[in-house]
Design an enzyme around this catalytic site. Structure first.
Site, PDB file in Angstrom:
ATOM      1  N   ARG A 196       0.183 -10.054   5.974  1.00 33.05           N
ATOM      2  CA  ARG A 196       0.742  -8.700   6.068  1.00 33.05           C
ATOM      3  C   ARG A 196       1.963  -8.687   6.986  1.00 33.05           C
ATOM      4  O   ARG A 196       2.137  -7.788   7.805  1.00 33.05           O
ATOM      5  CB  ARG A 196      -0.331  -7.729   6.567  1.00 33.05           C
ATOM      6  CG  ARG A 196      -1.599  -7.756   5.716  1.00 33.05           C
ATOM      7  CD  ARG A 196      -2.758  -6.992   6.334  1.00 33.05           C
ATOM      8  NE  ARG A 196      -3.979  -7.134   5.521  1.00 33.05           N
ATOM      9  CZ  ARG A 196      -5.129  -6.540   5.785  1.00 33.05           C
ATOM     10  NH1 ARG A 196      -5.247  -5.765   6.855  1.00 33.05           N
ATOM     11  NH2 ARG A 196      -6.178  -6.723   5.001  1.00 33.05           N
ATOM     12  N   GLU A 199     -11.458  -2.188  -7.535  1.00 33.51           N
ATOM     13  CA  GLU A 199     -11.401  -3.486  -6.868  1.00 33.51           C
ATOM     14  C   GLU A 199     -12.687  -4.239  -7.167  1.00 33.51           C
ATOM     15  O   GLU A 199     -13.782  -3.773  -6.869  1.00 33.51           O
ATOM     16  CB  GLU A 199     -11.243  -3.335  -5.359  1.00 33.51           C
ATOM     17  CG  GLU A 199     -11.169  -4.705  -4.670  1.00 33.51           C
ATOM     18  CD  GLU A 199     -11.338  -4.654  -3.152  1.00 33.51           C
ATOM     19  OE1 GLU A 199     -10.955  -5.632  -2.488  1.00 33.51           O
ATOM     20  OE2 GLU A 199     -11.865  -3.646  -2.640  1.00 33.51           O
ATOM     21  N   ASP A 251     -11.119   1.121  -3.676  1.00 38.22           N
ATOM     22  CA  ASP A 251     -11.465   0.057  -2.738  1.00 38.22           C
ATOM     23  C   ASP A 251     -12.974  -0.186  -2.725  1.00 38.22           C
ATOM     24  O   ASP A 251     -13.771   0.758  -2.796  1.00 38.22           O
ATOM     25  CB  ASP A 251     -10.991   0.449  -1.337  1.00 38.22           C
ATOM     26  CG  ASP A 251     -11.323  -0.598  -0.303  1.00 38.22           C
ATOM     27  OD1 ASP A 251     -10.796  -1.720  -0.417  1.00 38.22           O
ATOM     28  OD2 ASP A 251     -12.133  -0.309   0.600  1.00 38.22           O
TER      29      ASP A 251
END
Length: 666
Positions: A549, A425, A385
């Site tokens: 989400r 990422e 990340d």
């Protein structure tokens, strides 16, 4: 043009005379018409053109270049060798014809060595010269986008050959209601948690916060639905958004790297899930990639302990804390380096090589990275990340220290499992982290897949803003972004239509399921690892975070849903043909008027022509399969519909519905 044979030397002529009883391949060299036909040129690092796409330092690399039969008089490989920072030349020799007699193949060999090399081709027809590299043919010598040779750099074959399924754990399936976070279970930064019913709005009610809304999805739920992922769909790689202990639903604010969040289960639940993913009892052998949030922690982590939750003193509480140097304070305690200015996400300070943070994250035997790669977990890789931002002393990454950290991380990870995946990422061109073979295996392909696909099919960018490109622009974008990367990186890139940070593809397409069909066909036949964000396979909609989400609608998770059925079929097709995974990619048609895009995927076993119709109406398309050396009279089969077609005059004629496609294989 008049075709003449190359004049033979006396020695070659004597060999010919002495060997008259054996077939002798003769190069159909061109007359000197001073014109290199670009339409016949092709090379990439697929199996037909490169004998060692992932060479060791002791392997020479033999390359082949395709030209029209008899079109050129000579060709050379020109390569830059980083060992001496100089160009070198390899004259190519004629090798063979293709089965249809349309093309010549020329070959040359670059000698083995451990150094990185970059190569291009010089192609000559008399006084005319063309060049060819990763961006295709050109009339002038290119100065960028050459093909790569990186000895001893290998990306995992299971990543190249797999299909990935991304899950946001809280929203997938509730397999154990006993661990559900309830309304008011705890507060974070003064705000209580909120429990929502499955299928309800993801937005917090007044007095609550979107990041503290919970639905009850967990690791047990993922385990119970492995049959759907591995059997119904056929995906074999799971990528989970963060699962470690953290107060929010997204878990990007880690409180404890060594513990699964109680809302998702515990560490034994994770072990069971991994064992079941690896098992073949519920479908193909699977692989698990975890989300490594290593740029920052949450402010509730005991190393920081902003809210005095722990008996030990964190960096926010005391400058004498053993973890004070894990962070960068500008003015202690309230001014400190954080991720994109979010004070709840204090940024880790990686310091110099050998620092405590580097040790605890990846260097030590009991580090976070190594603990989960080793038994009893044995995860198969890390998605990193905010990887570009990882740095020392509050710096914001993309610098020498950042690259040093990821090089060390690679050594640590590959030292435990050389077959583990490392995916960074990054939202742009990730070349700086992938082109040396010493950091990431691949990256999140926002720039080379998600964005161009969205703009071409939906007329929107991935954040749902108006942005439209033509078919020609689409092809050019794809070609340019492929050229950014070594081939084994291209084949491993994470290709998703949606993810947890951008709007849902189905929302960008206005709920038109046919556009989802078209996108799925491209996704499963393009270069890179297809990555399905949970729900994309049935057309789940959703706007910006947190609406992207939503909880999974299990009433749609069946082949009776047409998009799910198509996803299942396309994954089966991809699994059937290695050419769709590691074969060559060749553009065949870019028709801006009718919005038709066609390309070939091929290797030394199969030839496949994919046809995409991005128009709203059906079109009859004449596909130039002669470019793929499909012989006249041979049959191709559309693997989606089952219809067969005959090659006539080098073409296949096929009718393609609007916002749909064909996968023509032989």
């Amino acid at each position: 043009m008049i075709k003449l044979l190359k004049p033979m030397s006396l020695s070659i002529l004597l060999v010919f005379i002495l060997s008259f009883s054996f077939p002798f391949p003769t190069a159909k060299a061109a007359a000197n018409d001073n014109n290199v036909e670009w339409n016949g040129l092709f090379h990439d690092q697929g199996p037909l053109f490169d004998n060692a796409p992932e060479p060791t330092s002791t392997q020479s690399v033999t390359l082949k270049l395709r030209t029209f039969k008899g079109d050129i008089t000579s060709a050379n490989i020109k390569y830059w060798d980083t060992a001496d920072n100089a160009f070198h030349w390899v004259p190519m020799v004629w090798d063979s014809n293709d089965p249809t007699g349309t093309f010549d193949y020329w070959k040359g060999t670059i000698p083995a060595s451990p150094s990185i090399k970059y190569y291009r081709f010089q192609i000559n027809d008399g006084t005319s010269t063309a060049w060819y590299n990763g961006n295709g043919p050109s009339s002038t010598e290119p100065n960028a986008d050459d093909f790569y040779i990186i000895p001893n750099f290998k990306t995992p074959d299971w990543l190249k050959n797999g299909v990935m399924y991304q899950i946001f754990p809280d929203r997938f399936y509730n397999g154990d209601s006993s661990n559900d976070v309830q309304t008011g279970s705890y507060t974070y930064n003064g705000t209580p948690t909120e429990k929502k019913a499955w299928g309800s709005s993801v937005y917090a009610d007044p007095g609550y916060d979107n990041s503290l809304v919970f639905f009850g999805g967990d690791l047990a739920g993922i385990d119970q639905k492995l049959g759907y992922i591995k059997k119904t769909l056929g995906a074999n790689i799971l990528y989970l958004n963060p699962i470690f202990k953290a107060p929010t639903n997204h878990k990007y604010d880690t409180q404890d790297y060594m513990a699964v969040d109680p809302a998702f289960g515990d560490n034994s639940t994770l072990q069971t899930l991994i064992n079941d993913i690896h098992s073949t009892a519920n479908g193909p052998k699977g692989y698990l990639i975890l989300d490594g949030v290593f740029n920052h922690t949450g402010d509730s982590h005991p190393w920081f302990d902003k809210y005095n939750n722990f008996s030990s003193q964190g960096a926010y509480e005391s400058q004498s804390s053993p973890w004070y140097n894990y962070y960068t304070f500008y003015t202690w305690p309230d001014s400190y380096a954080s991720f994109l200015g979010f004070n709840s996400l204090p940024k880790l300070n990686y310091g110099n090589s050998g620092s405590a943070v580097r040790g605890v994250i990846y260097n030590n035997s009991n580090s976070v990275a190594k603990t989960y790669l080793n038994p009893p977990y044995s995860v198969d890789g890390w998605r990193l990340d905010a990887a570009q931002y990882v740095d020392a002393n509050g710096n914001n990454g993309s610098d020498v220290t950042n690259h040093q950290i990821w090089s060390e991380f690679r050594n640590a990870v590959k030292g435990v499992n050389s077959n583990a995946a490392i995916i960074g990422e990054y939202w742009g061109n990730a070349n700086p982290w992938t082109a040396q073979g010493n950091q990431w295996d691949a990256a999140t392909n926002f720039d080379g897949f998600t964005q161009p696909v969205s703009e071409w099919i939906t007329g929107k960018d991935y954040q749902n803003n108006s942005a439209s490109i033509s078919t020609t622009q689409f092809d050019s974008w794809l070609r340019g972004t492929r050229a950014n990367y070594p081939t084994n990186v291209q084949q491993s890139m994470m290709n998703f239509l949606s993810n947890h940070d951008i709007t849902r593809f189905a929302t960008r397409s206005g709920g038109d399921l046919w556009k989802t069909y078209l996108a799925l066909i491209f996704q499963m036949t393009y270069v890179g690892t297809p990555t399905i964000y949970y729900g994309d396979e049935y057309g789940m909609q959703g706007g910006a975070d947190p609406d992207n989400r939503r909880s999974f609608d299990w009433s749609q998770a069946t082949p009776s849903n047409s998009a799910v059925a198509l996803t299942q079929k396309l994954i089966t097709i991809r699994n059937q043909y290695p050419a769709l995974r590691t074969g060559s990619f060749m553009t065949l048609i870019t028709d801006d008027t009718n919005k038709i895009y066609s390309y070939g995927r091929f290797d030394n076993v199969n030839r496949i022509a994919v046809v995409l119709n991005n128009d709203s109406v059906s079109h009859t398309v004449n596909v130039p399969v002669w470019q793929l050396s499909m012989p006249n009279g041979s049959t191709v089969t559309d693997k989606i519909t089952g219809h067969s077609y005959t090659v006539q005059n080098g073409m296949v004629t096929v009718a393609v519905d609007g916002h749909y496609g064909a996968v023509l294989a032989q």
